[in-house]
Design an enzyme around this catalytic site. Structure first.
Site, PDB file in Angstrom:
ATOM      1  NE  ARG A 109      -9.520   4.521   2.844  1.00 50.03           N
ATOM      2  CZ  ARG A 109      -9.751   5.100   1.671  1.00 50.03           C
ATOM      3  NH1 ARG A 109     -10.929   4.973   1.098  1.00 50.03           N
ATOM      4  NH2 ARG A 109      -8.822   5.814   1.093  1.00 50.03           N
TER       5      ARG A 109
ATOM      6  N   GLY B 217     -13.932   8.928  -2.566  1.00 50.89           N
ATOM      7  CA  GLY B 217     -14.622   9.518  -1.418  1.00 50.89           C
ATOM      8  C   GLY B 217     -15.007  10.964  -1.680  1.00 50.89           C
TER       9      GLY B 217
ATOM     10  CB  SER C 218       0.023   6.361  -1.451  1.00 43.89           C
ATOM     11  OG  SER C 218      -0.241   7.726  -1.327  1.00 43.89           O
TER      12      SER C 218
ATOM     13  CG  HIS D 158     -15.443   3.227  -2.321  1.00 50.16           C
ATOM     14  ND1 HIS D 158     -14.227   3.779  -2.665  1.00 50.16           N
ATOM     15  CD2 HIS D 158     -15.580   3.408  -0.987  1.00 50.16           C
ATOM     16  CE1 HIS D 158     -13.656   4.269  -1.561  1.00 50.16           C
ATOM     17  NE2 HIS D 158     -14.458   4.065  -0.539  1.00 50.16           N
TER      18      HIS D 158
ATOM     19  CG  ASP E 294      -6.669   9.227  -3.970  1.00 53.85           C
ATOM     20  OD1 ASP E 294      -7.548   8.703  -3.242  1.00 53.85           O
ATOM     21  OD2 ASP E 294      -5.897  10.113  -3.576  1.00 53.85           O
ATOM     22  N   GLY E 295      -9.739   9.311  -5.159  1.00 55.92           N
ATOM     23  CA  GLY E 295     -10.745  10.360  -5.266  1.00 55.92           C
ATOM     24  C   GLY E 295     -12.187   9.893  -5.185  1.00 55.92           C
TER      25      GLY E 295
ATOM     26  CG  ASN F 103      -7.042   1.567   1.215  1.00 54.83           C
ATOM     27  OD1 ASN F 103      -7.005   1.270   0.020  1.00 54.83           O
ATOM     28  ND2 ASN F 103      -6.862   2.814   1.636  1.00 54.83           N
TER      29      ASN F 103
HETATM   30  C1  IPE Z   1      -9.604   5.607  -3.559  1.00 51.16           C
HETATM   31  O1  IPE Z   1     -10.457   6.653  -3.288  1.00 51.16           O
HETATM   32  C2  IPE Z   1     -10.352   4.319  -3.504  1.00 51.16           C
HETATM   33  C3  IPE Z   1      -9.767   3.206  -2.757  1.00 51.16           C
HETATM   34  C4  IPE Z   1      -9.275   3.215  -1.567  1.00 51.16           C
HETATM   35  C5  IPE Z   1      -9.933   1.920  -3.393  1.00 51.16           C
HETATM   36  P1  IPE Z   1     -10.508   7.255  -1.814  1.00 51.16           P
HETATM   37  O2  IPE Z   1     -11.493   6.466  -1.030  1.00 51.16           O
HETATM   38  O3  IPE Z   1      -9.140   7.332  -1.268  1.00 51.16           O
HETATM   39  O4  IPE Z   1     -11.087   8.689  -2.110  1.00 51.16           O
HETATM   40  P2  IPE Z   1     -10.702  10.059  -1.391  1.00 51.16           P
HETATM   41  O5  IPE Z   1      -9.209  10.222  -1.480  1.00 51.16           O
HETATM   42  O6  IPE Z   1     -11.177   9.953   0.022  1.00 51.16           O
HETATM   43  O7  IPE Z   1     -11.431  11.081  -2.177  1.00 51.16           O
HETATM   44 MG    MG Z   2      -7.708   8.825  -1.150  1.00 49.38          MG
END
Ligand code: IPE
Ligand code: MG
Length: 230
Positions: free
Chosen positions: A53, A5, A178, A19, A2-3, A50
């Protein structure tokens, strides 16, 4: 993992850039795990949730997934890694399946390490599917409903075909599962790391493993034995 984004946002870059950096971290961590002799590594690469999104982000993630499968193919096969995928694979785009399915097939007999990719994965959905199958078998008279217990369900859970997880690690600071490996999490050690996934490096994995070793040494036995109640 996670993280991604947040990592990108902090740099003023689009989430897709996060990503991409996250995908490099995956390559890094798989390599370290292999070197350390970790027998199974399950990566929560894309959750059932996901799909909600924005379309562009989902497409970018699917593109990176295909790229990962194609670029790592040789290394996976040469190093005796068995690649498996868990989740609702029918929802994945054709271009991903075309990279994923042959690699899963060709690496099937490999024994050095199992790399499981959780794709379109949700633990509740996974449990529900097992429940559905068992209910149908009971209706057909193939199994006795009274014989359904924790071990029987566990033996049918796809994410546990690699064994029960000893350690579940989440980056990015959130302390939640999650919808990941819920059934297998029963006896697992949990480790939460503040680092954003693209910033996750070898020392961070070592920290997690050291923490696991300390806990299992101080508070009892490794999870395999805890599961047996020892
Ligand atoms: C996780 O990072 C990547 C996947 C979904 C594969 P995020 O996209 O959830 O990153 P944040 O939580 O928004 O920082
Ligand atoms: Mg995330």
């Amino acid at each position: 993992m996670d993280g991604n984004g947040r990592w990108a946002t902090q740099r003023g870059e689009p989430r897709e850039a996060g990503h991409k950096a996250g995908s490099a971290a995956v390559r890094r961590v798989v390599r370290i795990a292999r070197r350390l002799g970790i027998s199974a590594l399950t990566l929560y690469a894309f959750s059932e949730q996901n799909w909600a999104r924005p379309k562009g982000e989902v497409e970018a993630l699917m593109g990176l997934l295909e790229e990962f499968l194609r670029s790592e193919r040789e290394e996976i096969l040469e190093n005796g890694i068995r690649l498996v995928a868990i989740g609702d694979l029918g929802r994945l785009p054709e271009h991903v399946r075309q990279a994923l399915d042959p690699l899963a097939r060709e690496s099937h007999e490999n024994e050095k390490m199992t790399l499981a990719l959780a794709l379109s994965y949700g633990a509740r959905e996974e449990i529900a599917e097992v429940a559905r199958a068992l209910a149908n078998e009971a209706l057909r008279g193939a199994i006795n409903p009274d014989a359904i217990d924790g071990a029987l369900i566990g033996a049918r859970i796809p994410s546990l075909s690699v064994g029960e997880p000893d350690l579940i690690l989440r980056t990015g600071g959130e302390q939640r599962l999650s919808n990941f490996l819920l059934y297998g999490a029963a006896h697992a050690e949990l480790f939460f790391c503040e680092k954003l996934w693209p910033d996750f490096h070898e020392p961070d994995l070592f920290d997690a493993i050291r923490s696991y070793q300390t806990r299992t040494k101080v508070f009892g036995t490794p999870s395999a034995e805890r599961r047996r109640g020892t």
